[in-house]
Write a protein that holds these residues in place. Structure first.
Motif, PDB file in Angstrom:
ATOM      1  N   SER A  48      -4.607 -22.923 -14.817  1.00 23.85           N
ATOM      2  CA  SER A  48      -3.935 -22.094 -15.812  1.00 23.85           C
ATOM      3  C   SER A  48      -2.464 -22.496 -15.954  1.00 23.85           C
ATOM      4  O   SER A  48      -1.933 -22.552 -17.067  1.00 23.85           O
ATOM      5  CB  SER A  48      -4.148 -20.619 -15.472  1.00 23.85           C
ATOM      6  N   ASN A  49      -1.811 -22.844 -14.862  1.00 21.71           N
ATOM      7  CA  ASN A  49      -0.427 -23.337 -14.966  1.00 21.71           C
ATOM      8  C   ASN A  49      -0.368 -24.662 -15.729  1.00 21.71           C
ATOM      9  O   ASN A  49       0.530 -24.879 -16.537  1.00 21.71           O
ATOM     10  CB  ASN A  49       0.167 -23.542 -13.571  1.00 21.71           C
ATOM     11  N   GLU A  87      -5.859 -20.863 -10.806  1.00 23.79           N
ATOM     12  CA  GLU A  87      -4.409 -20.675 -10.939  1.00 23.79           C
ATOM     13  C   GLU A  87      -3.708 -21.982 -11.295  1.00 23.79           C
ATOM     14  O   GLU A  87      -2.852 -22.017 -12.172  1.00 23.79           O
ATOM     15  CB  GLU A  87      -3.816 -20.110  -9.649  1.00 23.79           C
ATOM     16  N   GLY A 124      -1.015 -16.900  -8.888  1.00 21.52           N
ATOM     17  CA  GLY A 124      -0.076 -17.977  -9.132  1.00 21.52           C
ATOM     18  C   GLY A 124      -0.204 -19.179  -8.217  1.00 21.52           C
ATOM     19  O   GLY A 124      -1.151 -19.332  -7.454  1.00 21.52           O
ATOM     20  N   ARG A 144       7.378 -13.776 -10.695  1.00 21.65           N
ATOM     21  CA  ARG A 144       6.797 -12.662 -11.404  1.00 21.65           C
ATOM     22  C   ARG A 144       7.329 -11.361 -10.827  1.00 21.65           C
ATOM     23  O   ARG A 144       7.217 -11.126  -9.637  1.00 21.65           O
ATOM     24  CB  ARG A 144       5.311 -12.734 -11.134  1.00 21.65           C
TER      25      ARG A 144
HETATM   26 MG    MG Z   1       0.336 -19.235 -13.061  1.00 24.73          MG
END
Ligand code: MG
Ligand code: ADP
Length: 644
Positions: free
Chosen positions: A52-53, A49, A140, A114
């Motif tokens: 990916s951010n 996570e 996340g 989200r």
């Molecule tokens: Mg994310």
């Protein structure tokens, strides 16, 4: 949904010297609780996570730098660094991407960004606080609290001269204050995790490498590892960082595809279908898309973007170009164009003819791949259809141009499909009965209700297949669809059934019309019509009933019974059309009443029976009787007469 600035991320704020203490939005607190109590084996996902951010942040900067090259300035090479400090028990994930301003830190990290997260947590919450699902979804930033007792995020927005620090121990509040240390990062974000006692294995380089290989090998930004002990050495790259979609299909393993879709689209279950090809000719572009095998939790969230990412020559441009129509929104992946200009603004994308052409071609390809799967691999297609059929059917009324193609891939449960299996319309049309001219369906909230509808008895008795429609969208497409293969769609709860020309198969339930006392039945129908007045629009003899005495049907114009019921629920009190009451001429109750009507004329008995039959028809639909007090009075009267 992102909270607006005025509400400050739904957080309450207390000033404290130069810093400020904020409370998390209520939903964040719940998610944090789930994270902290997550199952041990799922913990690895925190790294995926954060990476990916970080990769998104690098992509965003690269895009902004297309118009403002000074943002990249003297540090043009984007990368992610994982730094281990064993002595202090920390792992730091940093990137030199876009960074966050103070307000962005508060909004993005204090609020559930989200909109599908709420639904997701509801799902998790059901499992007795053991959220086994976490690893299968993109959860996340908050995943950091699965392993960290404390998280410090230092960030500087590209082009800004101030850096800020966000800190939290994940128990309800966070602080934000200006960066006060010596060397502030020049740009980007650095997330320092103070690892929990039982998460110290993430201080081992081999462990980090293993997790990165498993989840982030094809993140297209280099990921490097550094340890405090080897401070002077260049950090070592540990991921592949190549654009997977550019490699030939034959060289890519299933595992690599799976990892890729996890990293770019948050699909962590095995994809049901992977579509990977290169279009050459007038325009050149590469497509790598996947159809997941499970529903994401935000499937019906209209705001969810990022279904297909657009790259231009390996540079990420946007994830809201919408390369596929809404009813294919579950298809995720990447489209990489060789011909589009790099300096294309997101707004310009809307009207770009090249985008329109690619959109058309890709949609066609996805539909043809779905069709191929439907024809050649019914097990896989069964999974796709059960996860996304309700979404694909939106296309039946949104996309007239492709409606016939969509009918070909649509699957239905029917009165004759074996348990757990579905039938295609081609199957249906292939087994029409002699003289059957329509495709019949019944719509209801669920399959059990649909299959139990009295209106389909006569169809069953004749061996006529009836589609059992249970998705809300079914109420819409059936109203506009013209038909399939020249056969119109007809609701069994609407209009006349026209079954007279099709013989009954089961002779014990046969409608022996010769034996019927036509004049007596006629008298009964007339008497009932007179009694019921405006409560019904008609009373008539039915050929769609075999065992139930009565049912309600709707007029051939207008809506079918299910739609009428839905509307009545949505707008109680609104004027709706009165149903037609059909009575079964072979039912002993009806023949008995007909005999009485013939012999004694219209009596109180007959009129009570008329009202009771109407009430019974409502009950058979699963609806309340319109006047419960009158119903009770009549029923008691009839019982008293029998007993007295
Ligand atoms: Mg994310
Ligand atoms: P998502 O990635 O699905 O939006 P996350 O909870 O992972 O949700 O992250 C929330 C938001 O925080 C991101 O959308 C992004 O705006 C911001 N963010 C998180 N990490 C970073 C980072 N390393 N650099 C810049 N922004 C970040």
């Amino acid at each position: 949904m992102r909270a607006s600035n005025e509400t400050d991320g739904g957080a309450t704020v207390e000033a404290q010297g130069s810093g400020e203490t904020h409370s998390f939005q209520a939903e964040v607190s719940r998610l944090l609780h789930l994270m902290v109590h997550s199952v041990y084996s799922d913990r690895d996902v925190f790294l995926r996570e954060l990476i990916s951010n970080a990769a998104d942040a690098c992509d965003k900067l690269r895009y902004e730098a297309l118009s403002r090259p000074e943002l990249l300035a003297d540090d043009p090479e984007l990368s992610i660094t994982l730094a281990i400090d064993k002595a202090n028990g920390t792992l730091t994930v940093s990137d030199n991407g876009i960074g966050m301003s103070r307000d962005e830190l508060v909004d993005n990290l204090g609020t559930i960004a989200r909109s599908g997260t709420h639904a997701f947590m509801e799902k998790l919450g059901q499992g007795e606080g053991s959220p086994k699902l976490i690893g299968q979804f993109g959860v996340g930033f908050y995943a950091a609290f699965m392993v960290a007792a404390r998280v410090d995020v230092t960030s500087r927005r590209a082009g800004s001269d101030e850096a800020w620090v966000w800190s939290s121990d994940g128990t309800g509040t966070f602080t934000v204050e200006p960066f006060a240390g010596e060397d502030a990062p020049k740009r980007g974000t650095s997330i320092r995790l103070t690892l929990k006692e039982d998460a110290k294995d993430f201080l081992e380089p081999w462990k980090i490498e293993q997790v990165v290989r498993a989840y982030s090998d094809h993140v297209a930004i280099p990921i490097r590892i550094a340890t405090i002990e080897q401070k002077d050495e260049e950090p070592r790259q540990i991921n592949n960082a190549a654009a997977l979609w550019m490699r030939p299909k034959s060289e890519i393993t299933e595992e690599q595809y799976k990892e890729f879709f996890g990293a770019i689209a948050g699909i962590y279950s095995d994809p049901a279908l992977i579509i990977h090809y290169r279009a050459e000719g007038r325009h050149e572009y590469t497509v790598l898309l996947a159809v997941p095998s499970e529903q994401p939790f935000d499937l019906f969230d209209p705001e969810r973007r990022g279904r297909q990412k657009l790259y231009v020559r390996r540079v990420y441009i946007t994830d809201d170009a919408e390369f596929l129509p809404g009813y294919l929104r579950f298809v995720r992946g990447v489209i990489d164009s060789e011909d589009m200009p790099l300096n294309l603004s997101r707004e310009m994308l809307q009207n770009n003819p090249l985008v329109a052409q690619i959109r058309k071609a890709v949609t066609k390809r996805v539909l043809s791949e779905l069709k191929k799967t439907a024809e050649q691999n019914s097990e896989t297609y069964g999974k796709i259809w059960s996860a996304f059929g309700a979404v694909i059917k939106e296309g039946l009324y949104e996309d007239m141009e492709r409606r016939d193609e969509l009918f070909e891939i649509a699957r239905f449960r029917t009165t004759t499909s074996p348990e757990g299996e579905t039938r295609s319309l081609k199957d249906y049309v292939g087994s029409l009965k002699t003289n059957q001219t329509a495709i019949y369906y019944v719509a209801a909230d669920d399959a059990t209700k649909a299959a139990a509808a009295p209106q389909i008895e006569g169809f069953k008795a004749r061996g006529i297949e009836v589609l059992l429609l249970t998705d809300p969208v079914d109420n819409f497409w059936t109203r506009t669809a013209l038909g399939f293969d020249g056969k119109p769609f007809r609701s069994v709860t609407q209009g006349a059934a026209d079954l007279a020309g099709i013989p009954v198969e089961k002779s014990d339930e046969a409608t022996e019309s010769d034996a019927q006392d036509k004049p007596a039945l006629g008298t009964l129908v007339a008497a009932m019509k007179q009694t019921l007045g405006d409560a019904v629009s008609d009373v008539r003899l039915s050929d769609r009933l075999t065992s139930s005495p009565v049912c309600l049907v709707a007029d051939v114009q207008g809506m079918d019974r299910n739609m009428e019921r839905l509307l009545a629920k949505q707008k109680p009190g609104a004027k709706h059309s009165q149903p037609i009451l059909e009575i079964n001429p072979t039912h002993p109750m009806v023949t008995g009443l007909a005999k009485r009507a013939k012999e004694h004329g219209v009596s109180d008995e007959i009129s009570d029976a008329a009202w009771l039959l109407l009430d019974e028809a409502y009950v058979l639909e699963g609806e309340p009787v319109p006047d419960p007090a009158a119903f009770a009075r009549r029923l008691s009267g009839v019982m008293a007469r029998i007993l007295g």
